[in-house]
Scaffold this motif. Structure first.
Motif, PDB file in Angstrom:
ATOM      1  N   HIS A  38     -24.547 -12.593 -17.505  1.00 53.53           N
ATOM      2  CA  HIS A  38     -24.422 -11.741 -16.321  1.00 53.53           C
ATOM      3  C   HIS A  38     -22.956 -11.399 -16.047  1.00 53.53           C
ATOM      4  O   HIS A  38     -22.626 -10.258 -15.731  1.00 53.53           O
ATOM      5  N   SER A  41     -21.694  -8.949 -18.769  1.00 48.70           N
ATOM      6  CA  SER A  41     -22.249  -7.609 -18.547  1.00 48.70           C
ATOM      7  C   SER A  41     -21.553  -6.905 -17.390  1.00 48.70           C
ATOM      8  O   SER A  41     -21.206  -5.724 -17.489  1.00 48.70           O
ATOM      9  N   SER A  42     -21.338  -7.626 -16.301  1.00 46.50           N
ATOM     10  CA  SER A  42     -20.670  -7.037 -15.140  1.00 46.50           C
ATOM     11  C   SER A  42     -19.238  -6.633 -15.463  1.00 46.50           C
ATOM     12  O   SER A  42     -18.794  -5.526 -15.126  1.00 46.50           O
ATOM     13  N   ARG A  45     -19.078  -3.598 -17.881  1.00 41.17           N
ATOM     14  CA  ARG A  45     -19.389  -2.347 -17.170  1.00 41.17           C
ATOM     15  C   ARG A  45     -18.204  -1.927 -16.303  1.00 41.17           C
ATOM     16  O   ARG A  45     -17.810  -0.776 -16.278  1.00 41.17           O
ATOM     17  N   TRP A  46     -17.637  -2.901 -15.595  1.00 45.17           N
ATOM     18  CA  TRP A  46     -16.507  -2.640 -14.713  1.00 45.17           C
ATOM     19  C   TRP A  46     -15.290  -2.204 -15.533  1.00 45.17           C
ATOM     20  O   TRP A  46     -14.593  -1.258 -15.161  1.00 45.17           O
TER      21      TRP A  46
END
Length: 183
Positions: A38, A41-42, A45-46
């Protein structure tokens, strides 16, 4: 490094390692693995957002403008070199985690398509676990198959790796299918 055995004879994986698509334990959840997934992934993306790119560009511009003030000293250069090196080092691991997850998801989707297609060979499911030479043998088979299709011209035929000429090494690595499911 020790291996943990999955319950009910589900295979083994090294703790914390990304299981392969052919590993039944890929579906098992580890709290650490889930949390890191998690987080990775965050962050990826950021990190790929236009806002963060503009912020990074702004930092570089401010650093460059500060150059004359610091007389382009070694410490001035060290600030940007150290900062970018640390960020790059950490991002490599986060991006690799996201890439691993995307790769496994893609393999699982392709496996489903192979399993659902009557003319496709189930032996192709999970071949990402083969060694490089075995994969080259399979690729060479498909090169020969493409040449056969070019020679056939407009005459369209369905072919599978189950036909004659299949690389022998693929037979050894073929997954064991439940009785009555072989095509």
């Amino acid at each position: 490094m020790t291996e943990r055995t999955m319950p009910l004879g589900r295979g083994t994986d090294t703790p914390g390692a990304m299981p392969t698509t052919s590993s039944p334990s890929y579906a098992d959840r580890s709290t650490l693995q889930t949390a890191f997934d998690h987080f990775a992934s965050s962050v990826t993306r950021w990190a790929g957002s236009p806002g963060l790119f503009c912020a990074a560009l702004g930092i570089v511009v401010v650093w460059a403008i500060a150059g004359p003030f610091f007389k382009f000293s070694e410490n001035w250069q060290l600030v940007i070199n150290t900062g970018t090196t640390i960020i790059t080092f950490l991002m490599v691991f986060l991006i690799q985690q996201s890439q691993n997850k995307d790769s496994v998801a893609l393999h699982l989707k392709l496996n489903e398509l192979l399993a659902a297609n009557r003319e496709a060979s189930n032996r192709m499911i999970g071949i990402e676990g083969l060694d490089e030479q075995d994969l080259r043998d399979v690729a060479n088979f498909y090169v020969r198959l493409a040449e056969r299709a070019r020679c056939a011209g407009a005459n369209k035929e369905v072919h599978s790796i189950d036909e004659e000429g299949m690389p022998a090494s693929l037979n050894d690595a073929a997954p064991v299918l439940p009785a009555g499911s072989e095509r």
